[in-house]
Design a protein around this motif. Structure first.
Motif, PDB file in Angstrom:
ATOM      1  N   GLY A 153      -8.453 -23.318 -26.434  1.00  0.00           N
ATOM      2  CA  GLY A 153      -7.763 -22.073 -26.098  1.00  0.00           C
ATOM      3  C   GLY A 153      -8.655 -21.062 -25.413  1.00  0.00           C
ATOM      4  O   GLY A 153      -8.255 -20.452 -24.412  1.00  0.00           O
ATOM      5  N   TRP A 154      -9.862 -20.870 -25.923  1.00  0.00           N
ATOM      6  CA  TRP A 154     -10.767 -19.883 -25.319  1.00  0.00           C
ATOM      7  C   TRP A 154     -11.287 -20.359 -23.972  1.00  0.00           C
ATOM      8  O   TRP A 154     -11.494 -19.546 -23.060  1.00  0.00           O
ATOM      9  N   ILE A 155     -11.470 -21.675 -23.810  1.00  0.00           N
ATOM     10  CA  ILE A 155     -11.898 -22.182 -22.507  1.00  0.00           C
ATOM     11  C   ILE A 155     -10.764 -22.027 -21.492  1.00  0.00           C
ATOM     12  O   ILE A 155     -11.002 -21.656 -20.338  1.00  0.00           O
ATOM     13  N   ILE A 156      -9.525 -22.265 -21.923  1.00  0.00           N
ATOM     14  CA  ILE A 156      -8.381 -22.029 -21.030  1.00  0.00           C
ATOM     15  C   ILE A 156      -8.299 -20.548 -20.670  1.00  0.00           C
ATOM     16  O   ILE A 156      -8.093 -20.200 -19.501  1.00  0.00           O
ATOM     17  N   PHE A 157      -8.483 -19.685 -21.651  1.00  0.00           N
ATOM     18  CA  PHE A 157      -8.421 -18.247 -21.364  1.00  0.00           C
ATOM     19  C   PHE A 157      -9.461 -17.850 -20.310  1.00  0.00           C
ATOM     20  O   PHE A 157      -9.125 -17.247 -19.286  1.00  0.00           O
ATOM     21  N   GLY A 158     -10.731 -18.187 -20.545  1.00  0.00           N
ATOM     22  CA  GLY A 158     -11.783 -17.792 -19.606  1.00  0.00           C
ATOM     23  C   GLY A 158     -11.780 -18.584 -18.320  1.00  0.00           C
ATOM     24  O   GLY A 158     -12.041 -18.045 -17.240  1.00  0.00           O
ATOM     25  N   GLY A 159     -11.490 -19.883 -18.419  1.00  0.00           N
ATOM     26  CA  GLY A 159     -11.608 -20.767 -17.264  1.00  0.00           C
ATOM     27  C   GLY A 159     -10.368 -20.878 -16.406  1.00  0.00           C
ATOM     28  O   GLY A 159     -10.440 -21.378 -15.281  1.00  0.00           O
ATOM     29  N   ILE A 160      -9.242 -20.415 -16.928  1.00  0.00           N
ATOM     30  CA  ILE A 160      -8.013 -20.457 -16.129  1.00  0.00           C
ATOM     31  C   ILE A 160      -7.440 -19.042 -15.985  1.00  0.00           C
ATOM     32  O   ILE A 160      -7.305 -18.544 -14.871  1.00  0.00           O
ATOM     33  N   VAL A 161      -7.127 -18.389 -17.095  1.00  0.00           N
ATOM     34  CA  VAL A 161      -6.478 -17.081 -17.027  1.00  0.00           C
ATOM     35  C   VAL A 161      -7.369 -16.066 -16.291  1.00  0.00           C
ATOM     36  O   VAL A 161      -6.926 -15.407 -15.333  1.00  0.00           O
ATOM     37  N   VAL A 162      -8.613 -15.938 -16.722  1.00  0.00           N
ATOM     38  CA  VAL A 162      -9.523 -14.973 -16.086  1.00  0.00           C
ATOM     39  C   VAL A 162      -9.784 -15.366 -14.632  1.00  0.00           C
ATOM     40  O   VAL A 162      -9.730 -14.523 -13.724  1.00  0.00           O
ATOM     41  N   MET A 163     -10.033 -16.654 -14.402  1.00  0.00           N
ATOM     42  CA  MET A 163     -10.337 -17.097 -13.040  1.00  0.00           C
ATOM     43  C   MET A 163      -9.144 -16.873 -12.105  1.00  0.00           C
ATOM     44  O   MET A 163      -9.308 -16.392 -10.979  1.00  0.00           O
ATOM     45  N   TYR A 164      -7.946 -17.193 -12.569  1.00  0.00           N
ATOM     46  CA  TYR A 164      -6.763 -16.997 -11.740  1.00  0.00           C
ATOM     47  C   TYR A 164      -6.475 -15.514 -11.521  1.00  0.00           C
ATOM     48  O   TYR A 164      -6.008 -15.126 -10.453  1.00  0.00           O
ATOM     49  N   ALA A 165      -6.726 -14.687 -12.531  1.00  0.00           N
ATOM     50  CA  ALA A 165      -6.470 -13.246 -12.403  1.00  0.00           C
ATOM     51  C   ALA A 165      -7.313 -12.635 -11.296  1.00  0.00           C
ATOM     52  O   ALA A 165      -6.903 -11.662 -10.656  1.00  0.00           O
ATOM     53  N   ILE A 166      -8.480 -13.191 -11.054  1.00  0.00           N
ATOM     54  CA  ILE A 166      -9.351 -12.706  -9.976  1.00  0.00           C
ATOM     55  C   ILE A 166      -9.073 -13.453  -8.674  1.00  0.00           C
ATOM     56  O   ILE A 166      -9.011 -12.865  -7.598  1.00  0.00           O
ATOM     57  N   GLY A 167      -8.888 -14.759  -8.769  1.00  0.00           N
ATOM     58  CA  GLY A 167      -8.759 -15.598  -7.581  1.00  0.00           C
ATOM     59  C   GLY A 167      -7.442 -15.493  -6.845  1.00  0.00           C
ATOM     60  O   GLY A 167      -7.409 -15.534  -5.606  1.00  0.00           O
ATOM     61  N   ILE A 168      -6.336 -15.369  -7.581  1.00  0.00           N
ATOM     62  CA  ILE A 168      -5.034 -15.368  -6.917  1.00  0.00           C
ATOM     63  C   ILE A 168      -4.829 -14.133  -6.026  1.00  0.00           C
ATOM     64  O   ILE A 168      -4.391 -14.287  -4.872  1.00  0.00           O
TER      65      ILE A 168
END
Length: 176
Positions: free
Chosen positions: A115-130
């Motif tokens: 869960g925490w890896i998904i949060f940092g590695g997907i949610v945070v990354m997408y929030a900046i990247g998209i």
């Protein structure tokens, strides 16, 4: 900074570079699917917040200097300002967030680790990247969000792999 930290930073920057050897899969929108985000996830979950984040800063500095360390042999400052630039700039932040959250909240619980890896590695990354993708590729935000839906299954698989590897390494090498 101590020697151990320097070694971890170099190790995870090198691991992320090595993951570029897996060929990228190009999708519409200009952001390739690569194995390198697995390196970001492992840097955070294994090296910790500070070292993981600094490993990604080192990696991006090498890319900016022109080394072809990104999947497909890409490198140079221009890559950082293209459609995938927001995701690349998110790497140090994502590694830091993963490292922080995993160390504070996950323990040895595999579900929490994932869960925490998904949060940092997907949610945070997408929030900046998209948003960056939308601007750089001159597309509406809704289209950028739609384009990124194709990446989620692969990123979730990488997050699960990172969690399994992290837990395995921690069990095998308790002081890591």
């Amino acid at each position: 900074m101590d020697t151990k930290s320097i070694v971890y930073i170099a190790l995870f920057a090198a691991l992320t570079a090595a993951l570029a050897l897996f060929p990228p899969i190009q999708l519409p929108g200009g952001v390739p699917i690569t194995a390198q985000s697995l390196g970001v996830m492992l840097a955070g979950s294994l090296a910790g917040a500070k070292r993981g984040g600094l490993a990604m800063v080192l990696f991006l500095a090498l890319v900016a200097a022109g080394l072809p360390l990104l999947a497909g042999g890409r490198g140079g400052i221009g890559v950082l300002f293209g459609p995938s630039g927001g995701f690349l700039f998110a790497w140090p932040i994502s590694a830091f967030v993963i490292g922080y959250c995993v160390s504070k909240f996950a323990g040895d619980n595999l579900v929490k680790l994932i869960g925490w890896i998904i949060f940092g590695g997907i949610v945070v990354m997408y929030a900046i990247g998209i948003p960056w993708l939308a601007v750089a590729a001159e597309m509406p935000m809704t289209k950028a969000l739609t384009v990124m839906l194709a990446y989620i299954p692969g990123d979730v698989i990488k997050a699960v792999l990172a969690a399994l590897i992290t837990r395995g390494v921690r069990r095998a090498l308790p002081g890591f």
